[in-house]
Design a protein around this motif. Structure first.
Motif, PDB file in Angstrom:
ATOM      1  N   GLN A 187       0.835  -1.194   0.000  1.00  0.00           N
ATOM      2  CA  GLN A 187       0.000   0.000   0.000  1.00  0.00           C
ATOM      3  C   GLN A 187       0.873   1.247   0.000  1.00  0.00           C
ATOM      4  OE1 GLN A 187      -2.679   0.216   3.304  1.00  0.00           O
ATOM      5  NE2 GLN A 187      -3.702   2.051   2.567  1.00  0.00           N
ATOM      6  N   ARG A 188       1.933   1.245   0.822  1.00  0.00           N
ATOM      7  CA  ARG A 188       2.856   2.381   0.845  1.00  0.00           C
ATOM      8  C   ARG A 188       3.522   2.569  -0.514  1.00  0.00           C
ATOM      9  NH1 ARG A 188       6.078   2.020   6.620  1.00  0.00           N
ATOM     10  NH2 ARG A 188       4.322   2.595   7.928  1.00  0.00           N
ATOM     11  N   LEU A 189       3.899   1.457  -1.142  1.00  0.00           N
ATOM     12  CA  LEU A 189       4.517   1.532  -2.469  1.00  0.00           C
ATOM     13  C   LEU A 189       3.555   2.154  -3.464  1.00  0.00           C
ATOM     14  CD1 LEU A 189       6.778   0.856  -4.487  1.00  0.00           C
ATOM     15  CD2 LEU A 189       5.739  -1.409  -4.737  1.00  0.00           C
ATOM     16  N   THR A 190       2.294   1.721  -3.422  1.00  0.00           N
ATOM     17  CA  THR A 190       1.284   2.278  -4.327  1.00  0.00           C
ATOM     18  C   THR A 190       1.119   3.778  -4.081  1.00  0.00           C
ATOM     19  OG1 THR A 190       0.138   0.148  -4.336  1.00  0.00           O
ATOM     20  CG2 THR A 190      -1.110   2.058  -5.083  1.00  0.00           C
ATOM     21  N   GLU A 191       1.068   4.170  -2.802  1.00  0.00           N
ATOM     22  CA  GLU A 191       0.944   5.586  -2.467  1.00  0.00           C
ATOM     23  C   GLU A 191       2.162   6.366  -2.943  1.00  0.00           C
ATOM     24  OE1 GLU A 191       0.322   5.582   1.737  1.00  0.00           O
ATOM     25  OE2 GLU A 191      -1.745   4.868   1.587  1.00  0.00           O
ATOM     26  N   ALA A 192       3.347   5.791  -2.750  1.00  0.00           N
ATOM     27  CA  ALA A 192       4.587   6.464  -3.183  1.00  0.00           C
ATOM     28  C   ALA A 192       4.614   6.618  -4.699  1.00  0.00           C
ATOM     29  CB  ALA A 192       5.805   5.686  -2.698  1.00  0.00           C
ATOM     30  N   GLN A 193       4.152   5.587  -5.410  1.00  0.00           N
ATOM     31  CA  GLN A 193       4.114   5.687  -6.872  1.00  0.00           C
ATOM     32  C   GLN A 193       3.125   6.762  -7.308  1.00  0.00           C
ATOM     33  OE1 GLN A 193       3.254   1.592  -7.848  1.00  0.00           O
ATOM     34  NE2 GLN A 193       5.406   1.095  -8.207  1.00  0.00           N
ATOM     35  N   ALA A 194       1.973   6.831  -6.645  1.00  0.00           N
ATOM     36  CA  ALA A 194       0.982   7.858  -6.980  1.00  0.00           C
ATOM     37  C   ALA A 194       1.546   9.251  -6.688  1.00  0.00           C
ATOM     38  CB  ALA A 194      -0.314   7.630  -6.191  1.00  0.00           C
ATOM     39  N   GLU A 195       2.239   9.401  -5.566  1.00  0.00           N
ATOM     40  CA  GLU A 195       2.852  10.687  -5.208  1.00  0.00           C
ATOM     41  C   GLU A 195       3.934  11.069  -6.218  1.00  0.00           C
ATOM     42  OE1 GLU A 195       3.538  14.169  -3.045  1.00  0.00           O
ATOM     43  OE2 GLU A 195       1.890  12.751  -2.974  1.00  0.00           O
ATOM     44  N   ALA A 196       4.730  10.089  -6.647  1.00  0.00           N
ATOM     45  CA  ALA A 196       5.764  10.357  -7.650  1.00  0.00           C
ATOM     46  C   ALA A 196       5.131  10.806  -8.964  1.00  0.00           C
ATOM     47  CB  ALA A 196       6.623   9.118  -7.859  1.00  0.00           C
ATOM     48  N   GLU A 197       4.039  10.182  -9.356  1.00  0.00           N
ATOM     49  CA  GLU A 197       3.349  10.568 -10.585  1.00  0.00           C
ATOM     50  C   GLU A 197       2.773  11.977 -10.458  1.00  0.00           C
ATOM     51  OE1 GLU A 197       1.931  10.494 -14.388  1.00  0.00           O
ATOM     52  OE2 GLU A 197       3.359   9.147 -13.425  1.00  0.00           O
ATOM     53  N   ARG A 198       2.209  12.294  -9.293  1.00  0.00           N
ATOM     54  CA  ARG A 198       1.662  13.633  -9.058  1.00  0.00           C
ATOM     55  C   ARG A 198       2.772  14.678  -9.127  1.00  0.00           C
ATOM     56  NH1 ARG A 198       1.548  17.329  -5.532  1.00  0.00           N
ATOM     57  NH2 ARG A 198       2.643  16.154  -3.958  1.00  0.00           N
ATOM     58  N   ILE A 199       3.920  14.371  -8.519  1.00  0.00           N
ATOM     59  CA  ILE A 199       5.057  15.299  -8.541  1.00  0.00           C
ATOM     60  C   ILE A 199       5.561  15.483  -9.973  1.00  0.00           C
ATOM     61  CG2 ILE A 199       7.480  15.538  -7.857  1.00  0.00           C
ATOM     62  CD1 ILE A 199       6.674  14.253  -5.163  1.00  0.00           C
ATOM     63  N   ARG A 200       5.612  14.381 -10.737  1.00  0.00           N
ATOM     64  CA  ARG A 200       6.083  14.470 -12.122  1.00  0.00           C
ATOM     65  C   ARG A 200       5.143  15.350 -12.943  1.00  0.00           C
ATOM     66  NH1 ARG A 200       5.106  12.673 -16.868  1.00  0.00           N
ATOM     67  NH2 ARG A 200       3.434  11.304 -16.243  1.00  0.00           N
TER      68      ARG A 200
END
Length: 189
Positions: free
Chosen positions: A92-105
């Motif tokens: 779940q943390r990985l999924t959240e981190a990936q979503a945050e990385a996409e938002r930042i990008r």
């Protein structure tokens, strides 16, 4: 079972002893079935005591071992559940981190596009201002050049007039100059 064994030993021993002695006298191999000579009673008691008390010890040992194994199985199952929960949490943390990385990008891409547009707009403004400044500088330089040319022409005209004045004005020229001056002032002639 123990009772059968004792009966066999007490009742069948004289017959068996005679058969064993006959076999031994014949020169062959034989068994001694005399209970007192072979110490079978002591052996039977020893086996009985071992079976009676040994079964308790072995049973307790097996029971303890079974309890330890069951405890270890339960502990292993608990650890497996905890590991599965931890894995789920980390996924779940990985999924959240990936979503945050996409938002930042995406935010960085948007910010970069906005910065590009602002820079291009500012460059356009700067180019227009430089053109206006260059035009003003060119106009100022042209006006200066024209003013210098006028001053030169005036200086040359004055010099020519002075030279003519020095050479003298004849009467005709003087009269024409006076008439022109009067005409300019609003006189008649």
């Amino acid at each position: 079972m123990m009772g059968s064994f004792i009966w066999l030993v007490t009742q069948g021993s004289p017959l068996l002893a005679e058969a064993a002695e006959a076999e031994a006298e014949a020169g062959g191999f034989g068994l001694n079935f005399d209970i007192l000579e072979t110490n079978l009673i002591n052996l039977a008691i020893l086996v009985g005591v071992l079976v009676y008390f040994g079964s308790k010890v072995v049973g307790k040992t097996l029971s303890d071992r079974r309890e330890r194994i069951e405890t270890e199985i339960v502990a292993a199952e608990n650890r497996a559940k905890e590991a599965a929960a931890a894995l789920q949490k980390q996924q779940q943390r990985l999924t959240e981190a990936q979503a945050e990385a996409e938002r930042i990008r995406q935010s960085a891409t948007t910010n970069a596009q906005q910065a590009k547009e602002q820079i291009l707009a500012q460059v356009g403004i700067d180019i227009q201002r430089l053109k206006e400044t260059a035009t003003q500088d060119l106009n100022t330089a042209r006006e200066r050049a024209i003013a210098q040319l006028r001053a030169s022409v005036v200086a040359m005209a004055l010099q020519k007039v002075e030279s003519q004045l020095e050479s003298g004005l004849d009467e005709n020229i003087q009269q024409q100059t006076i008439d022109r001056s009067i005409a300019l002032l609003g006189g008649s002639k």
